[in-house]
Motif scaffolding. Structure first.
Motif, PDB file in Angstrom:
ATOM      1  N   UNK A   1      -1.593  14.533   3.695  1.00  9.76           N
ATOM      2  CA  UNK A   1      -1.311  15.843   4.299  1.00  9.76           C
ATOM      3  C   UNK A   1      -2.300  16.174   5.406  1.00  9.76           C
ATOM      4  N   UNK A   2      -3.179  15.248   5.767  1.00  9.08           N
ATOM      5  CA  UNK A   2      -4.121  15.475   6.846  1.00  9.08           C
ATOM      6  C   UNK A   2      -5.344  16.269   6.461  1.00  9.08           C
ATOM      7  N   UNK A   3      -5.559  16.517   5.145  1.00 14.12           N
ATOM      8  CA  UNK A   3      -6.735  17.277   4.719  1.00 14.12           C
ATOM      9  C   UNK A   3      -8.013  16.445   4.824  1.00 14.12           C
ATOM     10  N   UNK A   4      -7.858  15.131   4.704  1.00 14.84           N
ATOM     11  CA  UNK A   4      -9.003  14.223   4.732  1.00 14.84           C
ATOM     12  C   UNK A   4      -8.732  13.174   5.814  1.00 14.84           C
ATOM     13  N   UNK A   5      -9.775  12.659   6.410  1.00 19.11           N
ATOM     14  CA  UNK A   5      -9.616  11.666   7.469  1.00 19.11           C
ATOM     15  C   UNK A   5      -9.045  10.364   6.907  1.00 19.11           C
ATOM     16  N   UNK A   6      -8.085   9.804   7.624  1.00 22.98           N
ATOM     17  CA  UNK A   6      -7.468   8.542   7.205  1.00 22.98           C
ATOM     18  C   UNK A   6      -8.400   7.377   7.502  1.00 22.98           C
ATOM     19  N   UNK A   7      -8.481   6.464   6.549  1.00 18.49           N
ATOM     20  CA  UNK A   7      -9.333   5.292   6.720  1.00 18.49           C
ATOM     21  C   UNK A   7      -8.540   4.004   6.856  1.00 18.49           C
ATOM     22  N   UNK A   8      -7.225   4.063   6.776  1.00 21.72           N
ATOM     23  CA  UNK A   8      -6.388   2.872   6.935  1.00 21.72           C
ATOM     24  C   UNK A   8      -5.080   3.279   7.588  1.00 21.72           C
ATOM     25  N   UNK A   9      -4.326   2.272   8.060  1.00 24.97           N
ATOM     26  CA  UNK A   9      -3.037   2.547   8.705  1.00 24.97           C
ATOM     27  C   UNK A   9      -1.965   2.958   7.707  1.00 24.97           C
ATOM     28  N   UNK A  10      -2.186   2.728   6.434  1.00 24.22           N
ATOM     29  CA  UNK A  10      -1.175   3.077   5.443  1.00 24.22           C
ATOM     30  C   UNK A  10      -1.079   4.601   5.258  1.00 24.22           C
ATOM     31  N   UNK A  11      -2.165   5.293   5.499  1.00 21.38           N
ATOM     32  CA  UNK A  11      -2.159   6.752   5.309  1.00 21.38           C
ATOM     33  C   UNK A  11      -1.199   7.451   6.271  1.00 21.38           C
ATOM     34  N   UNK A  12      -1.263   7.206   7.592  1.00 24.43           N
ATOM     35  CA  UNK A  12      -0.273   7.855   8.465  1.00 24.43           C
ATOM     36  C   UNK A  12       1.161   7.408   8.187  1.00 24.43           C
ATOM     37  N   UNK A  13       1.320   6.159   7.734  1.00 23.83           N
ATOM     38  CA  UNK A  13       2.677   5.719   7.380  1.00 23.83           C
ATOM     39  C   UNK A  13       3.219   6.538   6.221  1.00 23.83           C
ATOM     40  N   UNK A  14       2.394   6.748   5.191  1.00 29.39           N
ATOM     41  CA  UNK A  14       2.837   7.550   4.042  1.00 29.39           C
ATOM     42  C   UNK A  14       3.087   8.996   4.460  1.00 29.39           C
ATOM     43  N   UNK A  15       2.210   9.550   5.332  1.00 25.71           N
ATOM     44  CA  UNK A  15       2.428  10.918   5.802  1.00 25.71           C
ATOM     45  C   UNK A  15       3.718  11.056   6.576  1.00 25.71           C
ATOM     46  N   UNK A  16       4.017  10.065   7.434  1.00 26.63           N
ATOM     47  CA  UNK A  16       5.269  10.105   8.197  1.00 26.63           C
ATOM     48  C   UNK A  16       6.476   9.963   7.279  1.00 26.63           C
ATOM     49  N   UNK A  17       6.407   9.032   6.321  1.00 29.38           N
ATOM     50  CA  UNK A  17       7.517   8.851   5.388  1.00 29.38           C
ATOM     51  C   UNK A  17       7.723  10.098   4.528  1.00 29.38           C
TER      52      UNK A  17
END
Length: 521
Positions: free
Chosen positions: A408-424
């Motif tokens: 949900x963007x509350x914490x900084x992403x450390x891998x590319x999987x995080x934005x993928x999960x957020x987009x999905x």
């Protein structure tokens, strides 16, 4: 000889005498009969004359009565026609008077109009004369200015327009900077206000949809058996299941209320079994609830295992499999958590494949991104923090833990999987009808949005798009100008706020255009 003739002569004499006597008697009888017949004929003639006289008198009387009736009808009809003619004459006289008055009024108006026309023509002549004089003075002043400034009229215009354009650009840039600064200052406050309003509008409906279950009953008599003597059955049921049972005037149904979806499902299935069985008492209630709880636990494990198999995810701990199975009984904004998580896993896996990333990690992170929602009613904290802690405790990869905490963007992403999960997650949640309301309520809200917008004057057609988050309004260019379009959008938005309950915000876009179409042949 003499003796012989004597008898013969006597016989002849007797015969003649008899004949004469017979003739005499016959004549007398015939005369008597003629007299009787004559008398009878005269009597018949007299009767016939009397009957004819009676018929003649009766016919004369009937004809007189018929004449009198016809005379009365004629007089009535004549009287009615005279009255009708009198009414027609009165109406014609009234109409004639009205027409005469209207004619007089029109003549007076025509005279007044002629006077006004004459006055306007006079004023127009004066204005034309003054306009010519004014234009003459302007031309003289322009000539003087050109002579003094050494510039022609066109050059002076260009200089003036350039100066005005530069000033306008500077003013626009300054105003834009002020607006941006003001927007940045107010953004956080406005966003908090929008979220608070969305929560307020949706809280009650969401609570009803996600915390209650309805159990149908074969008859209202069953309610008394569920309550039991002095309420012992319903108390035993609530203690065994940990839910609240609401029995009201709703025909043929009782309501089960609980924030724990698993408890609510156990209570619903247990009550259905008890109603079908008919034996409802404290001992039987505890037995059925215990058996149903075992069935639900088994079903939860089977659901978690089957979900992992469908997504081709392996190596997951028993606790995580159990939590995945429990997501089946959890909803978020009206959307089933398990179905939503499976959608996120599929979409994240597809995007990871396109980027040459590990699809299993992407699907794993997508499946577990909302796992914290299963226990939010038991543990304090946001579902992202709770889910990330559970995943770390069960040995999930760091990429999965970060995707759960930061999707949900509350914490900084450390891998590319995080934005993928957020987009999905956004794709699954924004799908029309997926969240925030049931399908029926969703369709009704879209129809209501279009109905409200169509009710304004100048609107040709409106369309609810973006899952009801935007209303596109097509306005008539003949009835609505540019300023009116902004006013129309504002009026529609204010009316939507008053008449519709909705989560978040709704964008109102008013479009007006003029088209000219021709065909080359």
């Amino acid at each position: 000889m003499e003796t012989t003739w004597l008898p013969l002569l006597s016989g002849l004499v007797a015969t003649g005498a008899g004949f004469l006597i017979g003739q005499f008697v016959s004549r007398r009888l015939a005369a008597s009969r003629v007299a009787e017949a004559k008398q009878l004929g005269e009597s018949l003639i007299a009767d016939a004359q009397r009957a004819a006289e009676a018929v003649r008198k009766e016919a004369k009387l009937e004809s007189r009565n018929a004449f009198l009736q016809m005379k009365v009808r004629f007089e009535d009809e004549t009287k009615n026609k005279r009255e009708q003619m009198k009414e027609d004459e009165d109406r014609l006289a009234e109409r004639e008077g009205n027409l005469r008055r209207r004619l007089d009024l029109m003549e007076r108006k025509e005279a007044a109009l002629g006077e006004k026309t004459q006055a306007l023509e006079t004023k127009q002549k004066v204005l034309d004369e003054r306009l010519r004089e004014f234009n003459r003075l302007i031309d003289e002043e322009n000539v003087k200015l050109e002579r003094i400034a050494g510039l022609r009229k066109e050059e002076a215009k260009r200089v003036l327009l350039k100066n005005l354009e530069d000033e306008a650009r500077l003013e626009a840039a300054r105003r834009a900077r002020e607006i941006r600064e003001e927007a940045e200052r107010d953004a956080e406050r406005d966003s908090q206000k929008i979220i608070a309003l969305a929560i307020q509008r949706y809280a009650a409906e969401q609570c009803v949809e996600t915390t209650v279950s309805v159990v149908d009953l074969p008859s209202d008599d069953m309610k008394g058996r569920i309550i039991g003597r002095e309420g012992r059955n319903i108390r035993a049921f609530e203690m065994a299941t940990g839910v609240d049972v609401i029995i009201d005037d709703t025909p043929g149904a009782v309501i089960i209320s609980s924030f724990d979806p698993v408890r609510r499902e156990i209570a619903r299935l247990s009550l259905q079994k008890l109603v079908r069985d008919g034996r409802i008492h404290p001992g039987r209630i505890e037995e059925v609830v215990a058996r149903t709880r075992e069935e639900i636990e088994t079903r939860i494990r089977e659901t978690g295992e089957q979900t992992c198999m469908d997504l081709r995810i392996n190596g997951m701990s028993a606790e995580m499999i159990d939590l995945v199975g429990r997501m089946k009984y959890r909803t978020s904004y009206g959307q089933n958590c398990l179905r939503h998580s499976m959608e996120v896993a599929y979409v994240a896996g597809v995007m990871a494949a396109e980027l040459n990333l590990d699809q299993q990690i992407a699907r794993r992170a997508g499946l577990l991104h909302d796992v914290g929602k299963v226990v939010t009613h038991e543990t304090e904290g946001s579902h992202t923090e709770i889910g990330a802690e559970i995943a770390r405790r069960n040995g999930e990869p760091e990429e999965v833990v970060n995707a759960i905490r930061a999707h949900h963007g509350d914490v900084e992403a450390t891998s590319l999987y995080t934005p993928l999960v957020g987009a999905a997650d956004a794709v699954s949640g924004a799908r029309p009808g997926a969240r925030r309301e049931s399908l029926e309520a969703y369709v009704k809200r879209l129809a209501k949005l279009e109905e409200i917008a169509d009710g304004f004057e100048g609107v040709e057609k409106s369309y609810a798009i973006q899952a009801g988050r935007e209303v596109r309004v097509m306005a008539s260019s003949k009835k609505v100008d540019d300023e009116g379009a902004a006013e129309l959008a504002y009026a529609i938005s204010r009316r939507l706020e008053k008449e519709i309950d909705y989560p978040g915000q709704i964008k109102v876009v008013v479009i007006r255009e003029t088209r000219a179409t021709e065909y080359a042949r």
